[in-house]
Design a protein around this motif. Structure first.
Motif, PDB file in Angstrom:
ATOM      1  N   SER A  70       0.823  -1.329   0.082  1.00 21.74           N
ATOM      2  CA  SER A  70       0.001  -0.060   0.098  1.00 21.74           C
ATOM      3  C   SER A  70       0.896   1.131  -0.007  1.00 21.74           C
ATOM      4  O   SER A  70       0.518   2.190  -0.667  1.00 21.74           O
ATOM      5  CB  SER A  70      -0.728   0.078   1.136  1.00 21.74           C
ATOM      6  N   GLU A  71       1.943   1.115   0.601  1.00 26.07           N
ATOM      7  CA  GLU A  71       2.889   2.606   0.687  1.00 26.07           C
ATOM      8  C   GLU A  71       3.401   2.695  -0.717  1.00 26.07           C
ATOM      9  O   GLU A  71       3.771   3.657  -0.835  1.00 26.07           O
ATOM     10  CB  GLU A  71       3.978   2.340   1.767  1.00 26.07           C
ATOM     11  N   LEU A  72       3.820   1.558  -1.384  1.00 27.92           N
ATOM     12  CA  LEU A  72       4.376   1.681  -2.698  1.00 27.92           C
ATOM     13  C   LEU A  72       3.173   1.972  -3.832  1.00 27.92           C
ATOM     14  O   LEU A  72       3.403   2.673  -4.893  1.00 27.92           O
ATOM     15  CB  LEU A  72       5.056   0.391  -3.235  1.00 27.92           C
ATOM     16  N   PHE A  73       2.097   1.414  -3.701  1.00 31.26           N
ATOM     17  CA  PHE A  73       0.988   1.496  -4.889  1.00 31.26           C
ATOM     18  C   PHE A  73      -0.262   1.672  -4.640  1.00 31.26           C
ATOM     19  O   PHE A  73      -0.898   1.516  -5.407  1.00 31.26           O
ATOM     20  CB  PHE A  73       1.080   0.037  -5.497  1.00 31.26           C
ATOM     21  N   ASP A  74      -0.470   2.469  -3.442  1.00 32.88           N
ATOM     22  CA  ASP A  74      -1.930   2.737  -3.159  1.00 32.88           C
ATOM     23  C   ASP A  74      -2.794   3.611  -3.941  1.00 32.88           C
ATOM     24  O   ASP A  74      -2.179   4.625  -4.628  1.00 32.88           O
ATOM     25  CB  ASP A  74      -1.908   3.501  -1.832  1.00 32.88           C
ATOM     26  N   GLY A  75      -3.882   2.990  -4.554  1.00 31.42           N
ATOM     27  CA  GLY A  75      -4.693   3.739  -5.631  1.00 31.42           C
ATOM     28  C   GLY A  75      -4.119   3.552  -7.123  1.00 31.42           C
ATOM     29  O   GLY A  75      -4.614   4.143  -8.070  1.00 31.42           O
TER      30      GLY A  75
END
Length: 201
Positions: A70-75
C-alpha cells in the motif's frame, strides 16, 4: 550465470523493464545481485521466522505485505507477474502446476527466459504471465500467502512504469526502487522487519 530471452510477446512491457533494470531480466531473486544499492528485503514474520504455522502468524505476514504494498502502490494500477516453470521453451496449457494461472486470473504470456548453463541436459524455462489491476489492500492475499508457503515462486508486483518492484517469497519480500533515497525512506519506516544479515538477506 546469464539469462537468455527465448520469446517476448509484450515488447512494450520489456522496454519499461529495460529502462529501469537493464542488467537483469524480470527475475525477482536477481535484483539484489545487480541492484543492491536500490534494494531492500523485509522479513514477513518476527525474528525472521520463515514459515507461518498459525492463523495469527498468517495475519502478521499478510499485514506486513499489505502495508508495504500500500505504501508503494496505493490507488495505482499495477502489473502482477507470475511464473510458470516448465521444461519446454513453448508455453502451453494445461500446466502440471496451475497456480501461476489460477492465482493470477486472466494472465497472458509476457516473455519466456532461460538460464544459460553450459552442459545443461534438461533446461528449465520461465514463462512470465502478466495481468494488471488497481492495487487495493487485501486484493492479492491468496497470491501472497501462496508465495509465503512456497506454493508459487517468481511473483513480481510493479507499477506501470516498472520503476518500483515488489517480489514476495517464502520468508518475506524483496523491494527495488528507482534510487537509493526511495529505498532508504521505506527501509527506515520498517526497520523492525529487516534482516540482521550483514547485507540484508
Amino acid at each position: 550465470m546469464t539469462w537468455h530471452n527465448v520469446l517476448d510477446e509484450r515488447p512494450e512491457l520489456s522496454e519499461r523493464w529495460q529502462a529501469n533494470w537493464p542488467d537483469c531480466p524480470p527475475v525477482g531473486h536477481e535484483l539484489q545481485r545487480f541492484y543492491s544499492s536500490r534494494w531492500v528485503r523485509f522479513h514477513s514474520l518476527p525474528e525472521s521466522k520463515r514459515y507461518a504455522d498459525t492463523p495469527a502468524e498468517y495475519e502478521i505476514l499478510l499485514r506486513r505485505h499489505n502495508t508495504v504494498l500500500s505504501e508503494l502502490f496505493d490507488g495505482q494500477e499495477v502489473f502482477v507477474v507470475t511464473v510458470a516453470y516448465t521444461g519446454e521453451s513453448e508455453f502451453t496449457t494445461p500446466l502440471e502446476y496451475p497456480e501461476p494461472l489460477s492465482l493470477n486470473p486472466g494472465a497472458r504470456l509476457w516473455m519466456t527466459v532461460t538460464e544459460d548453463d553450459e552442459g545443461e541436459e534438461f533446461p528449465s524455462y520461465s514463462h512470465m504471465l502478466v495481468t494488471h489491476q488497481t492495487w487495493r489492500r487485501g486484493a492479492l492475499d491468496s497470491l501472497l500467502r501462496a508465495a509465503a508457503d512456497d506454493v508459487i515462486a517468481g511473483v513480481l508486483i510493479a507499477d506501470l512504469r516498472m520503476s518500483h518492484i515488489y517480489h514476495p517469497y517464502d520468508g518475506g519480500a524483496d523491494c527495488a526502487f528507482p534510487d537509493s533515497a526511495a529505498r532508504d525512506r521505506l527501509k527506515a519506516a520498517h526497520r523492525e522487519w529487516l534482516s540482521s544479515h550483514p547485507v540484508g538477506l
